[in-house]
Design a protein around this motif. Sequence first.
Motif, short mmCIF file in Angstrom:
data_model
loop_
_atom_site.label_atom_id
_atom_site.label_comp_id
_atom_site.label_asym_id
_atom_site.label_seq_id
_atom_site.Cartn_x
_atom_site.Cartn_y
_atom_site.Cartn_z
N GLU A 381 0.82 -1.21 0.00
CA GLU A 381 0.00 0.00 0.00
C GLU A 381 0.85 1.26 0.00
N GLU A 382 2.01 1.22 0.66
CA GLU A 382 2.87 2.40 0.70
C GLU A 382 3.42 2.73 -0.69
N ALA A 383 3.81 1.69 -1.42
CA ALA A 383 4.34 1.91 -2.77
C ALA A 383 3.24 2.03 -3.80
N GLY A 384 1.99 1.67 -3.43
CA GLY A 384 0.88 1.75 -4.35
C GLY A 384 0.97 0.73 -5.47
N GLU A 385 1.42 -0.49 -5.15
CA GLU A 385 1.54 -1.51 -6.18
C GLU A 385 1.13 -2.87 -5.63
N PHE A 386 0.73 -3.75 -6.55
CA PHE A 386 0.44 -5.13 -6.18
C PHE A 386 1.21 -6.05 -7.12
N MET A 387 1.28 -7.32 -6.73
CA MET A 387 2.10 -8.28 -7.46
C MET A 387 1.30 -9.51 -7.84
N LEU A 388 1.55 -10.00 -9.03
CA LEU A 388 1.00 -11.26 -9.51
C LEU A 388 2.14 -12.24 -9.71
N VAL A 389 1.88 -13.51 -9.47
CA VAL A 389 2.83 -14.58 -9.77
C VAL A 389 2.14 -15.51 -10.76
N VAL A 390 2.71 -15.61 -11.96
CA VAL A 390 2.07 -16.30 -13.08
C VAL A 390 2.94 -17.46 -13.52
N ARG A 391 2.32 -18.63 -13.70
CA ARG A 391 3.04 -19.76 -14.26
C ARG A 391 2.82 -19.81 -15.77
N GLN A 392 3.91 -19.97 -16.51
CA GLN A 392 3.78 -20.03 -17.96
C GLN A 392 3.08 -21.32 -18.36
N MET A 393 1.98 -21.16 -19.10
CA MET A 393 1.22 -22.29 -19.59
C MET A 393 1.30 -22.32 -21.11
N GLY A 395 -1.12 -21.19 -23.12
CA GLY A 395 -1.94 -20.15 -23.73
C GLY A 395 -1.12 -18.94 -24.15
N PRO A 396 -1.70 -18.08 -25.01
CA PRO A 396 -0.97 -16.91 -25.51
C PRO A 396 -0.69 -15.85 -24.46
N THR A 397 -1.56 -15.71 -23.46
CA THR A 397 -1.36 -14.66 -22.45
C THR A 397 -0.11 -14.92 -21.62
N THR A 398 0.00 -16.11 -21.04
CA THR A 398 1.16 -16.40 -20.20
C THR A 398 2.45 -16.51 -21.02
N LYS A 399 2.33 -16.94 -22.27
CA LYS A 399 3.52 -16.97 -23.13
C LYS A 399 4.01 -15.55 -23.42
N THR A 400 3.06 -14.64 -23.65
CA THR A 400 3.45 -13.25 -23.89
C THR A 400 4.07 -12.63 -22.65
N LEU A 401 3.48 -12.89 -21.49
CA LEU A 401 4.05 -12.37 -20.24
C LEU A 401 5.45 -12.91 -20.03
N SER A 402 5.65 -14.19 -20.35
CA SER A 402 6.98 -14.78 -20.21
C SER A 402 8.00 -14.11 -21.13
N SER A 403 7.55 -13.75 -22.33
CA SER A 403 8.47 -13.06 -23.25
C SER A 403 8.85 -11.68 -22.74
N PHE A 404 7.94 -11.04 -21.97
CA PHE A 404 8.25 -9.73 -21.39
C PHE A 404 9.30 -9.84 -20.28
#
Length: 600
Positions: A381-393, A395-404
């Motif tokens: 809350e102090e930094a105003g950010e949240f975090m996601l932890v994603v496993r590459q599967m 599908g195109p979404t997680t593959k694209t996130l992995s490429s980032f």
Amino acid sequence: METSSVYLSLPASKERLYDYSKAMDWPYQFVTLSEADRHKRRILNDQYGLYAQLSPLVPIIGLLLVRLVRWRLGKLTEKQAPYDAEATSSAVAFYEASVASSPLALWRRFSWWLSDNVEFAGLTLCQRDQLIFGGVWAAWLLFLCTKDTGTDYHHLARRFGIVGISQLPILYLLSLKWFNLVALILRTSHEHLNRWHRTLGRITYLFITLHGVLYLNYYFQVGGLPAAFLRVVPALGMSGLFCMTLLNTTSLKLIRRLSYRVFFIIHITVALALPFIVWFHVPHGRIYMAEALAVAIVDLGIRRYTRVTSFCAVEGIIGTDLVKVKVKSSDNMMKSLASRPGSHIYLSIPPMSKSKKAPLLLSYLGSEFIFNPFTVAAIDEEAGEFMLVVRQMRGPTTKTLSSFSDPLLRDINVALSFDGPYGDYTSFPSFSGSEFDGVLLFAGGVGATFILPLLKHIRTENPSLRVQTIWATRNINEAAWCTTQADSGILKESGLRLFCTRSGFESTDNSACECSSISDVEMSSLDKESKVNDSSVPVESFQRPNIRQIVNAFFQQGHGRRVGVVVCGPDEMAADVRRVVTHWVERDRDVWFHNESFGW
């Protein structure tokens, strides 16, 4: 397939129609009606269609009354139950004996029995309450389809159609994530109602299929089947039936395992197209299609309006196929996330973050209709950010996130769109009072992204509450994402036990378990070498946790009051935990059980 001029367009006389009906060995016949009789039939069909649409009010009101009675019974039981701060075995035995035959205890055992899974040939079909209450609902709709139809074949066929499409508005309403009035009334969540959406969807498909089959039989009997496909009304009816068949086929678990993306796209496409098909197919069903389309458009509009796009830092977690996404968010989003631990958001990739080689139209459609749910693993809350932890599967979404997460792009933030938060926490009981004797939490793999925020919230809400957390991973690196957060000390939290199985999660009966390939909480196999300092991740054991021993010990140490059990992990893990907890429910222990899953 309904039309008032069906007799005039077929190459068969009225006498021939009557002869065919006489040959049919069942009570319904092809009869010839006057205009006045047809009008009466139309009025009856509209009347029973309205009855079918208003019928869901009965179980909703009934459920509210059941909750009221259960709350009252709980108050009466609290007056009878003693409290012994020393948790002696005699106190526990006395408490169990005092409630064993109480109405509330009987209700708890019955409710637990209803929530058990129904399996066939090794496959989990649904929960028992879905089978029972879904069967009752189908029987009620069948009664509405046959009531006052006499022996008129067309009356029966049309009644199946109007009753079937009358369920579409409530079916759409149960699927909504934001504008879900049923969830608001029952104080529950979209995630809890989704299984009833699936049950009603199968029932609706059954009745619309019967409507189509009856008309196909009619066209076949009179010799007009080929000509029927060349007419607008029957052709639209068959198109609608084909779309619903395609939707239900791709909803099968086998298809979803092969390609969840195919299931999702077809689901959205058919849901938006079906109201228009039915609209032009039969005028008398337009009111229901207008209702269904209205609630869907309102929900999509609200979600589109509240969607936010933020620039995010994406980083791979060494030694795993996990990706960490840090998101700078607005104050409103952060307040919502802070008040809803374990909530999830839907992530989509806007056109600006996609490859320039992709067609602009496809990129836009993908950002509007292709999104994935991910649990918010941590918030700052102090930094105003949240975090996601994603496993590459796959599908195109997680593959694209992995490429980032390419190290060469580490200093470059990418734009991602978010919709939410959503989650079942709104229906969770309060942990702040003395209602619970303890809470037992199980996490499998990245299922900890749900369990750890819940653990932190419980500790904040009630520091004195007995809480034990079991986290099983295949690789020590899967727990490393916790060590880089502002609240990284949660790994050293009292009662948190970390198990790194290395060889995979196994059930309590020593049989190996294969996890779902489409689940966001699965523990997939990892071949990469561990590179995390073991001292920063306190591992209790490099063997699988003994679930039976853990659950039994936790219940035995309690005072005999209510126990909360929460699981977020592979289906096999949830099944093992529930199997052991069932023993305590049968001993009249009050158990609140929640299984968090993104199976749909």
